[in-house]
Scaffold this motif. Structure first.
Motif, short mmCIF file in Angstrom:
data_model
loop_
_atom_site.label_atom_id
_atom_site.label_comp_id
_atom_site.label_asym_id
_atom_site.label_seq_id
_atom_site.Cartn_x
_atom_site.Cartn_y
_atom_site.Cartn_z
N ARG A 142 68.50 17.16 50.22
CA ARG A 142 69.47 16.38 50.97
C ARG A 142 70.02 15.24 50.11
O ARG A 142 69.25 14.51 49.50
CB ARG A 142 68.79 15.82 52.23
N PHE A 143 71.32 15.16 50.03
CA PHE A 143 72.05 14.13 49.26
C PHE A 143 71.92 14.30 47.74
O PHE A 143 72.41 13.47 46.98
CB PHE A 143 71.62 12.71 49.64
N ALA A 144 71.24 15.35 47.28
CA ALA A 144 71.02 15.49 45.83
C ALA A 144 72.19 16.17 45.13
O ALA A 144 72.13 16.41 43.92
CB ALA A 144 69.72 16.24 45.57
N GLY A 145 73.28 16.46 45.85
CA GLY A 145 74.48 16.98 45.21
C GLY A 145 74.31 18.40 44.70
O GLY A 145 73.39 19.12 45.08
N GLY A 146 75.25 18.80 43.83
CA GLY A 146 75.18 20.12 43.23
C GLY A 146 75.91 21.19 44.02
O GLY A 146 75.93 22.35 43.62
N GLU A 147 76.53 20.83 45.15
CA GLU A 147 77.31 21.81 45.90
C GLU A 147 78.65 22.00 45.17
O GLU A 147 79.33 21.03 44.84
CB GLU A 147 77.50 21.32 47.34
N ARG A 148 79.01 23.26 44.91
CA ARG A 148 80.23 23.55 44.15
C ARG A 148 81.39 23.84 45.08
O ARG A 148 81.24 24.60 46.03
CB ARG A 148 80.02 24.78 43.28
N PHE A 149 82.51 23.26 44.79
CA PHE A 149 83.74 23.53 45.55
C PHE A 149 84.72 24.15 44.57
O PHE A 149 85.20 23.48 43.66
CB PHE A 149 84.29 22.23 46.13
N ARG A 162 69.87 4.29 49.89
CA ARG A 162 68.73 3.79 49.12
C ARG A 162 67.41 4.04 49.84
O ARG A 162 66.35 4.03 49.21
CB ARG A 162 68.88 2.28 48.86
N ALA A 163 67.47 4.23 51.15
CA ALA A 163 66.24 4.46 51.92
C ALA A 163 65.86 5.95 51.94
O ALA A 163 64.85 6.32 52.54
CB ALA A 163 66.43 3.94 53.34
N GLN A 164 66.65 6.80 51.31
CA GLN A 164 66.34 8.24 51.28
C GLN A 164 65.40 8.55 50.12
O GLN A 164 65.36 7.82 49.14
CB GLN A 164 67.64 9.06 51.10
N PRO A 165 64.68 9.66 50.21
CA PRO A 165 63.81 10.02 49.09
C PRO A 165 64.62 10.36 47.84
O PRO A 165 65.63 11.06 47.95
CB PRO A 165 63.06 11.28 49.58
N PRO A 166 64.21 9.84 46.67
CA PRO A 166 64.92 10.18 45.43
C PRO A 166 64.68 11.65 45.07
O PRO A 166 63.57 12.15 45.26
CB PRO A 166 64.29 9.26 44.38
N VAL A 167 65.71 12.31 44.59
CA VAL A 167 65.56 13.71 44.16
C VAL A 167 66.14 13.82 42.75
O VAL A 167 67.30 13.45 42.53
CB VAL A 167 66.32 14.67 45.10
N PHE A 168 65.33 14.32 41.83
CA PHE A 168 65.83 14.54 40.47
C PHE A 168 66.70 15.79 40.46
O PHE A 168 66.23 16.88 40.77
CB PHE A 168 64.65 14.70 39.50
N ASN A 169 67.96 15.64 40.17
CA ASN A 169 68.86 16.80 40.12
C ASN A 169 70.11 16.44 39.32
O ASN A 169 71.05 15.85 39.85
CB ASN A 169 69.26 17.22 41.55
N PRO A 170 70.10 16.76 38.03
CA PRO A 170 71.27 16.43 37.20
C PRO A 170 72.46 17.28 37.60
O PRO A 170 72.30 18.49 37.82
CB PRO A 170 70.82 16.77 35.77
N VAL A 171 73.62 16.67 37.72
CA VAL A 171 74.81 17.38 38.17
C VAL A 171 75.97 17.08 37.22
O VAL A 171 76.15 15.93 36.83
CB VAL A 171 75.21 16.91 39.60
N THR A 172 76.72 18.08 36.88
CA THR A 172 77.99 17.86 36.16
C THR A 172 79.09 18.02 37.18
O THR A 172 79.34 19.13 37.66
CB THR A 172 78.16 18.91 35.03
N THR A 173 79.73 16.92 37.53
CA THR A 173 80.69 16.99 38.64
C THR A 173 81.97 17.73 38.27
O THR A 173 82.60 18.33 39.12
CB THR A 173 81.05 15.58 39.16
N HIS A 174 82.37 17.62 37.01
CA HIS A 174 83.60 18.29 36.59
C HIS A 174 83.30 19.24 35.44
O HIS A 174 83.54 18.89 34.28
CB HIS A 174 84.67 17.27 36.20
#
Ligand code: HEC
Ligand code: HEC
Length: 331
Positions: free
Chosen positions: A229-236, A311-323
């Motif tokens: 959750r919130f860790a990104g990486g969803e591709r559009f 900031r109150a969410q659990p941190p998740v390690f997930n490197p993302v290249t946005t572009h």
């Protein structure tokens, strides 16, 4: 010039599901859970309309329902196409032909002939005027948390959108998504105003109505990936460009863990001038679906609350290249 909008493609909905024949006919005949629309008329006061304009921006209604100019930075809305509706292109891989409706006040092709109660029911409960369940790309599962006051204000603002005559085909959702989505609508009554005294809880309200998690959580077969959750990486992915959502968990290396509150606000306010004066031309490499222009309108206390909540969410390690570089990654 690319003019269209999309977002939330990840909803591609409950993709691969097997159901037996008997279950199928039950599902087919079943009606979504629904209640009659509220019989109210919202007050059209200047305060309500102003608040409604804010809720409309936060909830990014333009994101799906308006014509946008993606040849410019952050895809500003074309004023002549605000709320006129959009047919989502097939390349998005949605289950069927999905059409974001005309939500202007045009009586024949928009919401002009709807009662305020019917508009509220569509937004918060996912039921169209004729009683059908709406496809959940329309984020009513989030909007059901919108307070009564906020949804009344939103409708007051919708009632001021200039009518645009623009007839669209109806959505045609394919099986099995068309059956499964009947489970999603549900009646909503008496949602209190959010508690603003606790920034984290207020931030949660704003992030829910702002549908942040939907774009910022990677999906697998239509469902959010657990623990991401919130860790990104969803591709559009669009024909002309691809953008990937950022990691906005408080992870120090790959998220917003090192961002100060000030830096967080500054990131949004960098778009304020563009929102007011217009965005410069920009190529596909800066294409984004992040609603920067709309969210740059949020007052500082609201962005601070969203920051506190994230900031109150659990941190998740997930490197993302946005572009990602064109051609660098598979589809
Ligand atoms: C992520 C995309 C998305 C966003 C954001 C979104 N919508 Fe929708 N909306 C849709 C789609 C798609 C439909 C049509 C669903 C269908 O036909 O089953 C829809 C349907 C509707 C309907 C029902 C119209 C009808 O004819 O039944 C209303 C009203 C509506 N949206 C208003 C809004 C408002 C107001 C907002 C902002 C608070 C909003 N939408 C935000 C995608 C979106
Ligand atoms: C329609 C999809 C969508 C929605 C809704 C959305 N985002 Fe984003 N967001 C993105 C994408 C894609 C990016 C990466 C590209 C960019 O920076 O523009 C992004 C980038 C960001 C960034 C920049 C992070 C960085 O490392 O630079 C922040 C902060 C952010 N989003 C916060 C939010 C918040 C808070 C919300 C809800 C109020 C939200 N987003 C809603 C798609 C979305």
């Amino acid at each position: 010039m690319q003019k269209m909008l999309i977002r939330g493609l990840g909803f591609a909905a409950a993709a691969v599901v097997t159901v037996s024949g008997a279950t199928l006919s039950y599902l087919y005949l079943r009606k979504p859970e629904m209640a009659p629309p509220l019989s109210i008329r919202v007050e059209m006061t200047p305060e309500r309309i102003a608040r409604g304009k804010y809720v409309y921006a936060l909830a990014d209604c333009d994101g799906c329902h308006s014509e946008r100019d993606f040849s410019r930075l952050a895809g500003p809305v074309m004023e002549s196409g605000r709320g006129k509706g959009v047919v989502f292109p097939p390349e998005l891989g949605l289950p069927g032909r999905i059409v974001a409706s005309n939500i202007t006040t045009d009586r024949e092709t928009g919401l002009g002939a709807w009662t305020d109660g019917e508009k509220i029911r569509a937004v918060r409960e996912g039921i169209s005027r004729d009683g059908r369940a709406l496809f959940p790309l329309m984020p009513y599962e989030n909007y059901r948390h919108m307070s009564d006051e906020d949804v009344f204000s939103l409708v007051a603002y919708l009632n001021t959108l200039p009518p645009i005559r623009h007839r669209l085909p109806k959505s045609e959702v394919k099986l099995p998504a068309s059956l499964l989505m009947k489970d999603l609508p549900r009646p909503v009554r008496n949602v209190p105003q959010p508690d603003r005294s606790d920034p984290v809880r207020y931030g949660e309200y704003l992030a829910t109505v702002g549908v942040c998690a939907d774009c910022h959580t990677q999906r697998e077969r239509g469902s959010p990936k657990p623990g991401m959750r919130f860790a990104g990486g969803e591709r559009f992915h669009f024909g002309f460009a691809t953008v990937v959502s950022s990691n906005i968990t408080p992870d120090e290396k790959t998220g917003i863990g090192r961002w100060s509150e000030r830096a967080f606000l500054a990131r949004f306010y960098a778009y304020r001038d563009y929102a007011q004066k217009g965005s410069p031309q920009a190529g596909p490499q800066s294409f984004t679906l992040m609603p920067w222009l709309a969210l740059s309108q949020l007052p500082p206390e609201d962005l601070r609350a969203i920051y506190a909540y994230l900031r109150a969410q659990p941190p998740v390690f997930n490197p993302v290249t946005t572009h990602p570089r064109p051609g660098a990654e598979p589809l």
